[in-house]
Design an enzyme around this catalytic site. Structure first.
Site, PDB file in Angstrom:
ATOM      1  N   ARG A   1       1.373  -2.419  -2.139  1.00 37.18           N
ATOM      2  CA  ARG A   1       1.800  -1.035  -1.981  1.00 37.18           C
ATOM      3  C   ARG A   1       1.145  -0.034  -2.928  1.00 37.18           C
ATOM      4  O   ARG A   1       1.428   1.154  -2.857  1.00 37.18           O
ATOM      5  CB  ARG A   1       3.323  -0.910  -2.081  1.00 37.18           C
ATOM      6  CG  ARG A   1       4.004  -1.833  -1.088  1.00 37.18           C
ATOM      7  CD  ARG A   1       5.422  -1.492  -0.845  1.00 37.18           C
ATOM      8  NE  ARG A   1       5.471  -0.249  -0.092  1.00 37.18           N
ATOM      9  CZ  ARG A   1       6.507   0.567  -0.116  1.00 37.18           C
ATOM     10  NH1 ARG A   1       7.551   0.289  -0.836  1.00 37.18           N
ATOM     11  NH2 ARG A   1       6.489   1.666   0.591  1.00 37.18           N
ATOM     12  N   ASP A   2       0.261  -0.480  -3.821  1.00 34.72           N
ATOM     13  CA  ASP A   2      -0.424   0.469  -4.707  1.00 34.72           C
ATOM     14  C   ASP A   2      -1.828  -0.019  -5.033  1.00 34.72           C
ATOM     15  O   ASP A   2      -2.254  -0.035  -6.197  1.00 34.72           O
ATOM     16  CB  ASP A   2       0.380   0.682  -5.994  1.00 34.72           C
ATOM     17  CG  ASP A   2      -0.070   1.929  -6.767  1.00 34.72           C
ATOM     18  OD1 ASP A   2      -0.737   2.800  -6.170  1.00 34.72           O
ATOM     19  OD2 ASP A   2       0.245   2.023  -7.963  1.00 34.72           O
ATOM     20  N   ILE A   3      -2.555  -0.394  -3.985  1.00 40.10           N
ATOM     21  CA  ILE A   3      -3.934  -0.848  -4.184  1.00 40.10           C
ATOM     22  C   ILE A   3      -4.815   0.374  -4.412  1.00 40.10           C
ATOM     23  O   ILE A   3      -4.821   1.311  -3.620  1.00 40.10           O
ATOM     24  CB  ILE A   3      -4.418  -1.678  -2.988  1.00 40.10           C
ATOM     25  CG1 ILE A   3      -3.581  -2.954  -2.894  1.00 40.10           C
ATOM     26  CG2 ILE A   3      -5.907  -1.998  -3.117  1.00 40.10           C
ATOM     27  CD1 ILE A   3      -3.835  -3.762  -1.650  1.00 40.10           C
TER      28      ILE A   3
END
Length: 124
Positions: free
Chosen positions: A26-28
């Site tokens: 969810r936060d690449i």
């Protein structure tokens, strides 16, 4: 070429997270990719990650807006596929790593969050 190897490693790492560990990152983004001493790329910062539930649907955005998938930017979309949004973010991250700039940016508004989200949603 070490860059091509790292692209493959990150892709395989994401598949591992999704299929073996059942995690959506969810936060690449480039800041969440570390390089080891031998220049092997690895994901880090799982602070907003989620366990994949049965249908892979998530209902809220998390992470960094420059790397959001178009469906995450659309206020009319309430649910979206977690794996697909991670893949989109990986694509934007790889673009940044190759070209050294973000593909979605609004120079007129200094990268204002809402203008960037609009650009992503429009698919320009």
């Amino acid at each position: 070429n070490p860059h091509l190897k790292n692209i493959e490693r990150l892709k395989q790492g994401l598949f591992y997270l999704h299929r073996e560990v059942n995690i959506i990152h969810r936060d690449i983004k480039p800041q969440n990719v570390l390089l080891s001493n031998d220049l092997t790329a690895k994901f880090c910062d799982y602070g907003v990650s989620e366990k994949i539930i049965e249908n892979d649907l998530i209902s809220k955005t998390a992470g960094t807006y420059h790397f959001f998938a178009p469906e995450c930017c659309d206020p009319d979309v309430n649910l979206f596929k977690g794996r697909a949004t991670d893949m989109w973010s990986l694509g934007v991250t790889l673009y940044c790593m190759i070209f050294n700039y973000l593909p979605f940016w609004d120079n007129d508004n200094c990268g204002n969050e809402f203008s960037v989200l609009e650009i992503i949603c429009r698919n320009d």
